[in-house]
Design a protein around this motif. Structure first.
Motif, short mmCIF file in Angstrom:
data_model
loop_
_atom_site.label_atom_id
_atom_site.label_comp_id
_atom_site.label_asym_id
_atom_site.label_seq_id
_atom_site.Cartn_x
_atom_site.Cartn_y
_atom_site.Cartn_z
N ILE A 45 0.84 -1.20 0.14
CA ILE A 45 0.18 -0.16 -0.08
C ILE A 45 0.69 1.37 0.05
O ILE A 45 0.46 2.11 -0.63
CB ILE A 45 -0.95 0.06 1.23
N ALA A 46 1.86 1.19 0.90
CA ALA A 46 2.96 2.48 0.93
C ALA A 46 3.52 2.79 -0.33
O ALA A 46 3.61 3.50 -0.93
CB ALA A 46 4.02 2.18 2.06
N THR A 86 10.03 1.91 7.23
CA THR A 86 11.00 2.89 7.30
C THR A 86 10.29 4.33 7.09
O THR A 86 9.18 4.34 6.66
CB THR A 86 12.03 2.61 6.16
N TYR A 87 11.05 5.33 7.46
CA TYR A 87 10.36 6.71 7.40
C TYR A 87 9.97 7.01 6.26
O TYR A 87 9.09 7.62 5.78
CB TYR A 87 11.66 7.57 8.02
N PRO A 88 11.15 6.77 4.93
CA PRO A 88 10.51 6.80 3.57
C PRO A 88 9.15 6.44 3.14
O PRO A 88 8.41 6.91 2.52
CB PRO A 88 11.74 6.63 2.72
N VAL A 100 2.05 9.14 3.03
CA VAL A 100 1.15 10.41 3.68
C VAL A 100 1.12 11.46 2.56
O VAL A 100 0.31 12.27 2.50
CB VAL A 100 1.83 10.72 4.91
N VAL A 101 2.56 11.89 2.11
CA VAL A 101 2.66 12.95 1.19
C VAL A 101 1.85 12.57 -0.06
O VAL A 101 1.18 13.54 -0.56
CB VAL A 101 4.08 13.24 0.77
N ALA A 127 6.54 12.97 -6.72
CA ALA A 127 6.78 11.58 -6.62
C ALA A 127 8.42 11.09 -6.77
O ALA A 127 8.74 10.31 -6.14
CB ALA A 127 6.05 10.82 -7.74
N GLY A 128 9.08 12.02 -7.89
CA GLY A 128 10.30 11.80 -8.05
C GLY A 128 11.34 11.98 -6.53
O GLY A 128 12.14 11.20 -6.29
#
Length: 293
Positions: free
Chosen positions: A13-14, A143-145, A151-152, A208-209
């Motif tokens: 999903i992430a 992971t944080y990313p 979220v972003v 996205a990039g």
């Protein structure tokens, strides 16, 4: 076993949210201009290199570089549409814009090889350890990313949908996408709308990039695979559907992640394209229908 499946599902999903964000711009451009930008993956690669430059030379955090990359890609979209695509599009206004497809294919090859000369063939990643930091929720590890990407991506998708539905410019874009001739009668300048749509699509791609750079290293040809995946996502979600592109990305991410738990990685990739071909054959409008963009 349950936690492993849950981990794979949430990972899918992430990553799928970022896939959806990559496809959003492509879907918006097609929904309004009725063209397919084959250089979409190359612009993603440029966004990643710009984010890398911002992290290395300006000392910015991988998330703080996003507005800079968005602005650069928006400007690049304006220039590309106004000076390169619009003249071809204008000449082919009375028929299918085949020339634009050929042009964007050539642009794809040109940009990839240009950055091969400029940046070299090596894989490159931003400095710092932020990409390796993790957060634990019970037995699940993220992971944080991953968290930031999800979220972003959700936030940008909601903002884009809100912009298209709740602003004057957004309504002009939707009206032009529905019926260009009727929109022109109402005084809407289709050329201006096309420029804004193309530039807006690349601005979203810039986000996205920047997010993708925190997950995978960049090289001059990284956009090829993600560009092809964007086409798959757009077809699954519904060609021209902004919301459908996001959900199509989620679906592709889940298939990719869950399939890897039970199948070899090559079979998992094949499964995605098998579903793509099936949807294209049996439901050309996409799994989520054709939304008004």
């Amino acid at each position: 076993m349950t936690s492993t499946i849950a981990q794979a599902l949430l990972n899918g999903i992430a990553s799928g949210a970022v896939y959806g964000l990559i496809a959003l711009g492509l879907s918006l451009q097609f929904g309004v201009m009725k063209i397919i930008n084959f250089a979409h993956g190359s612009f993603l690669m440029i966004a990643m290199y710009l984010a890398l430059w911002g992290c290395r030379h300006l000392g910015l955090h991988p998330l703080a570089v996003i507005p800079l990359v968005m602005a650069a890609l928006y400007a690049m979209g304006h220039v590309t549409q106004r000076w390169l695509i619009e003249p071809i599009y204008r000449k082919e206004a009375t028929r299918e814009p085949i020339g634009v497809l050929i042009f964007t294919t050539g642009l794809w090859i040109f940009l990839d090889n240009l950055f091969l000369v400029i940046a070299g063939p090596d894989f490159q990643s931003p400095p710092g350890d932020w990409s390796n930091e993790v957060v634990m929720v019970g037995d699940l590890i993220f992971t944080y990313p991953q968290v930031a990407g999800f979220v972003v991506s959700c936030a940008v998708t909601l903002l884009l949908v809100g912009f298209l539905r709740g602003t004057r410019v957004g309504r002009m874009i939707r009206a032009t996408g529905q019926d260009r001739e009727a929109a022109s009668v109402l005084g809407i300048n289709s050329g201006t709308v096309y420029q804004v749509s193309f530039a807006l699509g690349l601005a979203v791609l810039g986000v996205a990039g920047s997010l993708l750079l925190t997950v995978v290293p960049v090289d001059p040809f990284i956009g090829d695979s993600y560009g092809i995946r964007a086409f798959v996502v757009v077809v699954l979600g519904g060609i021209g559907s902004v919301g459908g592109a996001f959900w199509g990305g989620i679906l592709v991410g889940m298939i990719e992640s869950m399939g890897a738990q039970f199948l070899p990685i090559t079979y998992s990739e094949a499964l995605i394209f098998a579903i793509f071909l099936g949807v294209l054959y049996f439901r050309p409008a996409g799994l989520f229908g054709l939304e008004e963009a």
